[in-house]
Motif scaffolding. Structure first.
Motif, short mmCIF file in Angstrom:
data_model
loop_
_atom_site.label_atom_id
_atom_site.label_comp_id
_atom_site.label_asym_id
_atom_site.label_seq_id
_atom_site.Cartn_x
_atom_site.Cartn_y
_atom_site.Cartn_z
N ILE A 109 0.82 -1.21 0.00
CA ILE A 109 0.00 0.00 0.00
C ILE A 109 0.86 1.26 0.00
O ILE A 109 0.54 2.26 -0.65
N ALA A 110 1.98 1.19 0.73
CA ALA A 110 2.83 2.38 0.86
C ALA A 110 3.75 2.61 -0.34
O ALA A 110 4.38 3.66 -0.43
N ARG A 111 3.83 1.65 -1.26
CA ARG A 111 4.76 1.80 -2.39
C ARG A 111 4.23 2.80 -3.41
O ARG A 111 3.10 2.65 -3.90
N PRO A 112 5.00 3.80 -3.77
CA PRO A 112 4.58 4.75 -4.81
C PRO A 112 4.35 4.02 -6.14
O PRO A 112 5.17 3.20 -6.55
N GLY A 113 3.23 4.30 -6.78
CA GLY A 113 2.95 3.72 -8.08
C GLY A 113 2.58 2.26 -8.04
O GLY A 113 2.58 1.57 -9.08
N ALA A 155 -0.47 0.95 -10.48
CA ALA A 155 -0.13 0.73 -11.89
C ALA A 155 0.72 -0.52 -12.06
O ALA A 155 0.52 -1.32 -12.99
N LEU A 156 1.68 -0.73 -11.15
CA LEU A 156 2.53 -1.92 -11.20
C LEU A 156 1.70 -3.19 -11.04
O LEU A 156 1.87 -4.16 -11.78
N PHE A 157 0.78 -3.18 -10.10
CA PHE A 157 -0.03 -4.36 -9.81
C PHE A 157 -0.98 -4.67 -10.98
O PHE A 157 -1.12 -5.84 -11.39
N LEU A 158 -1.63 -3.65 -11.52
CA LEU A 158 -2.54 -3.88 -12.65
C LEU A 158 -1.78 -4.40 -13.86
O LEU A 158 -2.28 -5.28 -14.59
N ALA A 163 -4.30 4.64 1.34
CA ALA A 163 -5.01 3.39 1.12
C ALA A 163 -6.28 3.62 0.32
O ALA A 163 -6.61 2.85 -0.60
N SER A 164 -7.01 4.68 0.64
CA SER A 164 -8.26 4.98 -0.07
C SER A 164 -8.01 5.24 -1.55
O SER A 164 -8.74 4.75 -2.42
N THR A 165 -6.97 5.99 -1.85
CA THR A 165 -6.63 6.29 -3.25
C THR A 165 -6.26 5.02 -4.01
O THR A 165 -6.69 4.80 -5.15
N LEU A 166 -5.43 4.18 -3.38
CA LEU A 166 -5.01 2.94 -4.02
C LEU A 166 -6.21 2.03 -4.30
O LEU A 166 -6.38 1.52 -5.40
N LEU A 167 -7.06 1.85 -3.30
CA LEU A 167 -8.19 0.95 -3.48
C LEU A 167 -9.18 1.48 -4.51
O LEU A 167 -9.76 0.70 -5.28
N ALA A 168 -9.36 2.78 -4.56
CA ALA A 168 -10.26 3.37 -5.56
C ALA A 168 -9.72 3.11 -6.96
O ALA A 168 -10.49 2.81 -7.90
N GLU A 169 -8.41 3.21 -7.14
CA GLU A 169 -7.81 2.98 -8.45
C GLU A 169 -7.96 1.51 -8.87
O GLU A 169 -8.32 1.22 -10.03
N LEU A 170 -7.71 0.59 -7.94
CA LEU A 170 -7.85 -0.83 -8.26
C LEU A 170 -9.31 -1.19 -8.53
O LEU A 170 -9.61 -1.96 -9.46
N ARG A 171 -10.18 -0.64 -7.74
CA ARG A 171 -11.61 -0.93 -7.92
C ARG A 171 -12.12 -0.36 -9.23
O ARG A 171 -12.91 -0.98 -9.95
N GLY A 172 -11.66 0.84 -9.56
CA GLY A 172 -12.05 1.44 -10.82
C GLY A 172 -11.54 0.68 -12.03
O GLY A 172 -12.12 0.76 -13.12
#
Length: 561
Positions: free
Chosen positions: A408-412, A415-418, A447-456
């Motif tokens: 969660i704390a890793r920048p970017g 995008a890497l995970f997707l 965390a909220s920003t990351l999860l929103a991006e993955l969910r989107g």
């Protein structure tokens, strides 16, 4: 045998009626130790030297159940008996006490004479259990040295271990505890359970005769627990565990049907300075850890005084390159239909010396070795590669994959995970990412920003271990998610007091009111599942259906549907 009240020391735990219990025992001339709390209960029980333990559950059901789980394996290892005194209104909890290691029960109100008589019966059980040992002889069979027929009266497990230690021979203890027996009991009665346990012990005997290839004994320890003890170390012990696990995984005939049981293992190998008691104690502690775990079915005891994480952190540097990291899949079941709709991917470390180690141990060692990110990347790739190669029969299952706080704390990272998902070819729409509460507390906005991006991007999001952290309500309010996973500690307590049920029902109601599906983890009994379903839970996972399994076993579970 001698009169049990003069020949045996009793260890009794009574949270609400200590004085009454002590008075009853004194009036009967029983020499016993009566305590009113569970502090350091293991060491106090061992120090008492008792063959019989009594746990008074009246008015303190939850505390008594926890004490039973703590003492159950110790009582079994010592060849003892564990009598639980329950209120008549709590007899429905007997199945849980049985799974925890209880061997006898008495429903209250009961007179002092009935309690003393019940303790006498428990003492007789202890005498039988301490002598019920099956052992291999020293005659060759099929060219394998040290394996012959079994003689139930031939020896005592503790003495057998002591003899090997005195001769400076390697010794390993594999304690096995069967689960799901409450289901068999409800459907077919206690005689069927007893017959099933006997069959399991006979299968273990067959393993010792035909599969181990070293001198070995099988000892029934009482209740649903028994031991396979081998004169071996290292790979030979791993082979013995594998053979025993395979034997117990086969369906058991019960009446005109078949039952599939769960089994958990605690393992200890002889270390310098061990005597028989120390070796059995470490094996018993490992079994208790396995029972307490929602994922790992096997725990291996490290030597006394060794810091497990420090020792394992060194080995982890080589584990990835040696391909010791593996994946198991725990089914997630739709309660309404009973169908398996998804799986949670759980990492296992098949340690070359210690055998299978669970994800908690694996990641603790990774954090100590500063390999957390490398390990997480490796597991993500491994899960996606395995899942995308599944046969068509598994092709509709959702896969839940755990992300760590470091992820969660890793920048970017999003995008890497997707990109990693797309490179694997696994559909984003069938992937759920799970985040633990403790992994979110550091920075809720990140965390909220990351999860929103993955969910989107098409993934779904679940909050794991819900209800154990400090910010549960804030997560429900602030984070984009699809599922809430009720923590196994809450599920375990749901059959306890009315207050426990209210807490779980409240968590489910809040989640559903926000449009979230609810998954319960760590479900082990039909009673737990019934209460969860009544509260509105939609999915569950746990040993009630299956422990985490490999692809072949997962296919078998799907085929049975």
């Amino acid at each position: 045998m001698e009169d049990i009240q003069t020949a045996t020391t009793l260890f009794a735990v009574s949270f609400r009626h200590r004085d009454d219990i002590a008075q009853t025992l004194a009036g009967a001339g029983w020499h016993g130790v009566v305590v009113g709390d569970a502090d350091a209960i293991e060491s106090r029980y061992l120090a008492s030297g008792a063959a019989v333990a009594l746990i008074d559950a009246r008015g303190a059901l939850d505390a008594a159940l926890e004490a039973t789980r703590t003492l159950g394996s110790l009582v079994a290892t010592n060849g003892g008996a564990l009598l639980v005194l329950v209120s008549r209104g709590d007899v429905e909890a007997i199945g849980e006490f049985y799974d925890g290691g209880a061997t006898q029960f008495l429903a209250s109100p009961a007179g002092a004479g009935e309690l003393v008589q019940a303790l006498r019966f428990a003492g007789r059980h202890a005498a039988r259990a301490s002598g019920c040992v099956a052992t291999t002889g020293a005659v060759e069979r099929r060219g394998v040295p040290g394996v012959s027929g079994f003689d139930r009266e031939a020896g005592d497990a503790r003495r057998w271990i002591a003899d090997r230690i005195a001769a400076d021979r390697p010794v390993a203890v594999v304690l096995a505890s069967l689960s799901r027996l409450d289901i068999v009991n409800a459907a077919h009665g206690r005689p069927a359970v007893d017959a099933l346990i006997e069959t399991a012990v006979r299968r273990a005997q067959t393993v010792a005769l035909e599969a181990v290839g070293v001198d070995a004994i099988v000892a029934w320890l009482g209740g649903a627990e028994f031991a396979l003890i081998v004169e071996a170390s290292g790979p030979a012990v791993t082979a013995a565990i594998t053979a025993l696990d395979a034997a117990l995984a086969r369906p058991f005939p019960v009446a005109d049907a078949f039952a599939v049981l769960g089994c958990r293992f605690g393992v200890a190998q002889r270390q310098p300075g061990d005597d028989a008691s120390a070796l059995l104690r470490r094996a018993s502690g490992a079994l208790a850890d396995a029972k307490a775990s929602d994922g790992a079915v096997l725990h291996v005891a490290l030597p006394d005084g060794v810091a497990p994480v420090d020792a394992l952190a060194i080995d982890l540097h080589h584990a990835i390159e040696l391909d010791e990291i593996d994946i198991r899949w725990q089914p997630q079941v739709e309660i309404a239909s009973g169908k398996i709709t998804g799986v949670e991917a759980l990492a296992r470390w098949d340690h070359r010396k210690l055998g299978p180690l669970g994800a908690d141990t694996l990641f603790a060692a990774a954090d100590r070795a500063d390999l957390g990110i490398a390990l997480s990347d490796h597991i993500q790739r491994l899960v996606l590669t395995r899942a995308v190669a599944w046969p068509a029969a598994l092709g509709t299952l959702r896969v839940s994959l755990n992300l760590t706080a470091a992820d969660i704390a890793r920048p970017g990272f999003a995008a890497l995970f997707l990109a990693r998902i797309d490179e694997s070819g696994f559909p984003r729409g069938r992937l759920t990412v799970e985040i633990t509460e403790t992994g979110l507390i550091e920075d809720l906005s990140v965390a909220s920003t990351l999860l929103a991006e993955l969910r989107g991007a098409g993934c779904r999001v679940a909050i794991d271990d819900f209800g154990t952290g400090y910010s549960s309500l804030a997560y429900l309010k602030s984070l984009p998610m699809d599922y809430v996973k009720i923590d196994k500690s809450l599920v375990r307590d749901i059959t306890g007091s009315a207050r426990d049920r209210v807490v779980v029902a409240g968590a489910i109601t809040m989640a559903r009111s926000l449009g979230l599906a609810v998954i319960a983890e760590g479900v082990e009994t039909p009673a737990q599942l019934e209460l969860l379903a009544a509260g509105g839970c939609s999915l569950y996972q746990g040993f009630l259906l299956s422990e985490p399994v490999g692809e072949a076993a997962l296919l078998e579970l799907m085929a049975r549907e």
